[in-house]
Scaffold this active site. Structure first.
Site, PDB file in Angstrom:
ATOM      1  N   TYR A  64      -1.482  -1.217  10.322  1.00 53.13           N
ATOM      2  CA  TYR A  64      -1.643  -1.454   8.879  1.00 53.13           C
ATOM      3  C   TYR A  64      -0.402  -0.960   8.139  1.00 53.13           C
ATOM      4  CZ  TYR A  64      -3.692  -1.310   4.195  1.00 53.13           C
ATOM      5  OH  TYR A  64      -3.955  -1.508   2.853  1.00 53.13           O
ATOM      6  N   SER A  78       0.866  -1.194   0.000  1.00 53.92           N
ATOM      7  CA  SER A  78       0.000   0.000   0.000  1.00 53.92           C
ATOM      8  C   SER A  78       0.895   1.234   0.000  1.00 53.92           C
ATOM      9  CB  SER A  78      -0.854  -0.018   1.271  1.00 53.92           C
ATOM     10  OG  SER A  78      -1.382   1.265   1.525  1.00 53.92           O
TER      11      SER A  78
HETATM   12  N1  NAP Z   1      -8.778  -0.665  -1.275  1.00 55.04           N
HETATM   13  C1  NAP Z   1      -7.766   0.130  -1.056  1.00 55.04           C
HETATM   14  O1  NAP Z   1      -7.923   1.369  -1.075  1.00 55.04           O
HETATM   15  C2  NAP Z   1      -6.386  -0.429  -0.814  1.00 55.04           C
HETATM   16  C3  NAP Z   1      -5.336   0.482  -0.751  1.00 55.04           C
HETATM   17  C4  NAP Z   1      -4.051   0.011  -0.543  1.00 55.04           C
HETATM   18  C5  NAP Z   1      -3.833  -1.338  -0.414  1.00 55.04           C
HETATM   19  N2  NAP Z   1      -4.874  -2.215  -0.476  1.00 55.04           N
HETATM   20  C6  NAP Z   1      -4.587  -3.617  -0.316  1.00 55.04           C
HETATM   21  O2  NAP Z   1      -5.142  -4.339  -1.399  1.00 55.04           O
HETATM   22  C7  NAP Z   1      -5.513  -5.642  -0.965  1.00 55.04           C
HETATM   23  C8  NAP Z   1      -6.960  -5.905  -1.334  1.00 55.04           C
HETATM   24  O3  NAP Z   1      -7.742  -4.914  -0.699  1.00 55.04           O
HETATM   25  P1  NAP Z   1      -9.279  -4.691  -1.014  1.00 55.04           P
HETATM   26  O4  NAP Z   1      -9.522  -3.261  -0.819  1.00 55.04           O
HETATM   27  O5  NAP Z   1      -9.638  -5.361  -2.273  1.00 55.04           O
HETATM   28  O6  NAP Z   1      -9.906  -5.473   0.241  1.00 55.04           O
HETATM   29  P2  NAP Z   1     -11.370  -6.170   0.390  1.00 55.04           P
HETATM   30  O7  NAP Z   1     -12.334  -5.507  -0.473  1.00 55.04           O
HETATM   31  O8  NAP Z   1     -11.604  -6.201   1.866  1.00 55.04           O
HETATM   32  O9  NAP Z   1     -11.092  -7.646  -0.129  1.00 55.04           O
HETATM   33  C9  NAP Z   1     -10.136  -8.426   0.540  1.00 55.04           C
HETATM   34  C10 NAP Z   1     -10.182  -9.844   0.057  1.00 55.04           C
HETATM   35  O10 NAP Z   1      -9.198 -10.570   0.816  1.00 55.04           O
HETATM   36  C11 NAP Z   1      -9.835 -11.689   1.432  1.00 55.04           C
HETATM   37  N3  NAP Z   1      -9.170 -11.974   2.714  1.00 55.04           N
HETATM   38  C12 NAP Z   1      -9.087 -11.175   3.794  1.00 55.04           C
HETATM   39  N4  NAP Z   1      -8.467 -11.826   4.788  1.00 55.04           N
HETATM   40  C13 NAP Z   1      -8.160 -13.058   4.321  1.00 55.04           C
HETATM   41  C14 NAP Z   1      -7.546 -14.196   4.872  1.00 55.04           C
HETATM   42  N5  NAP Z   1      -7.108 -14.212   6.142  1.00 55.04           N
HETATM   43  N6  NAP Z   1      -7.385 -15.296   4.098  1.00 55.04           N
HETATM   44  C15 NAP Z   1      -7.829 -15.298   2.814  1.00 55.04           C
HETATM   45  N7  NAP Z   1      -8.428 -14.267   2.234  1.00 55.04           N
HETATM   46  C16 NAP Z   1      -8.595 -13.151   2.988  1.00 55.04           C
HETATM   47  C17 NAP Z   1     -11.290 -11.276   1.597  1.00 55.04           C
HETATM   48  O11 NAP Z   1     -12.178 -12.369   1.618  1.00 55.04           O
HETATM   49  P3  NAP Z   1     -12.621 -13.154   2.943  1.00 55.04           P
HETATM   50  O12 NAP Z   1     -12.905 -12.129   3.993  1.00 55.04           O
HETATM   51  O13 NAP Z   1     -13.806 -13.929   2.489  1.00 55.04           O
HETATM   52  O14 NAP Z   1     -11.468 -14.039   3.305  1.00 55.04           O
HETATM   53  C18 NAP Z   1     -11.524 -10.512   0.294  1.00 55.04           C
HETATM   54  O15 NAP Z   1     -11.817 -11.401  -0.749  1.00 55.04           O
HETATM   55  C19 NAP Z   1      -5.241  -5.684   0.539  1.00 55.04           C
HETATM   56  O16 NAP Z   1      -3.989  -6.264   0.782  1.00 55.04           O
HETATM   57  C20 NAP Z   1      -5.216  -4.222   0.940  1.00 55.04           C
HETATM   58  O17 NAP Z   1      -4.448  -3.971   2.087  1.00 55.04           O
HETATM   59  C21 NAP Z   1      -6.162  -1.780  -0.675  1.00 55.04           C
END
Ligand code: NAP
Length: 251
Positions: free
Chosen positions: A151, A138
């Protein structure tokens, strides 16, 4: 033979969109997350695409499950060409409700969960001397930000680990990339009640990731303007930097 990818955290958000784009390109995409129903929905949404979505419900914090999953993919689906280690979570808390448990939860999922996936993937790719791995960190990895001590620390650990490993993995024929997204509209950020500058749509962010991977880039950032601003922020002396972060928490 279609290429094989494994994308963690593909049930929702960014991972789901990255999986769809690889399926559109004809890849066989193993998708994992804990919620199986999300993965089957993704599979049915992608049925008309030239590639294939293969759901495998699994928790990245389970080390032996991750090792077994990689073994199953390699044996039953084919040698992994790409792993996108995207699964992660954000637990928002500040100094007032700082606890060991919350900090550990964040580190266990984001850091150790990713490492649980990375180690068996490297083991599988090593003998073939080829493969690509992307770790989703991130932009918060760049510098400490309010309400993100755990985080940010978890993502900084991933970025630092990636910087250390990139040349070493290169020697083994494996290309490692680190993804630094800013704010992307996903279920994770839908919970945020604060303003999110330069908020991106997930399909645009996913496209940037896919393009960056195709070019073999180490750092894949998005959106660019936000990344430049935060990169400049990295060079600020603490006096100036804290003047900004104090304002962010209204003090
Ligand atoms: N969205 C943003 O603005 C943003 C910015 C910077 C970085 N990121 C990074 O991008 C990545 C994806 O983020 P997102 O925004 O798409 O998040 P999201 O919408 O919350 O989706 C996260 C996905 O990861 C899965 N997950 C969470 N914990 C898990 C575990 N212990 N084992 C297996 N699967 C797991 C969740 O499914 P289940 O809960 O069903 O397991 C879900 O499918 C993350 O690493 C996040 O830190 C996001």
């Amino acid at each position: 033979m279609n290429k094989v990818a494994w994308i963690t955290g593909a049930g929702k958000g960014l991972g789901r969109h990255v999986a769809m784009q690889f399926a559109e390109k004809g890849w066989r995409v193993v998708v994992s997350a804990r919620t199986a129903s999300d993965l089957y929905t993704l599979q049915s949404d992608c049925q008309a695409m030239s590639g294939e979505i293969i759901p495998c419900a699994a928790d990245i914090s389970d080390e032996s499950r991750m090792a077994a999953l990689v073994e199953t993919i390699e044996r039953d689906i084919g040698p992994l060409d790409l792993a996108v280690l995207n699964a992660g979570t954000y637990i928002r808390f500040g100094a007032e409700d700082f606890t060991v448990e919350k900090f550990r939860d964040q580190i266990d999922t984001n850091v150790m969960g990713t490492v649980n996936c990375l180690a068996p993937v490297v083991e599988a790719m090593k003998p073939r001397r080829q493969g690509r791995i992307a770790i989703v960190s991130s932009l918060t990895a760049y510098r400490g930000l309010p309400m993100a001590s755990a985080y940010g620390a978890s993502k900084a650990a991933l970025t630092n680990m990636g910087e250390a490993l990139r040349p070493e993995l290169e020697q083994l024929g494996i290309t490692l990339s680190i993804v630094h997204p800013g704010f992307v509209r996903t279920p994770l950020t839908d919970k945020n009640e604060f303003p999110m500058p330069f908020l991106m749509e997930p399909d645009t962010a996913a496209r940037r990731i896919v393009q960056g991977l195709e070019r073999g880039k180490f750092e894949i950032t998005m959106p660019r303007r936000f990344a430049y601003l935060l990169k400049i922020g990295r060079c600020l002396p603490y006096r100036l930097y804290f003047a900004i972060t104090r304002r962010m928490i209204g003090s």
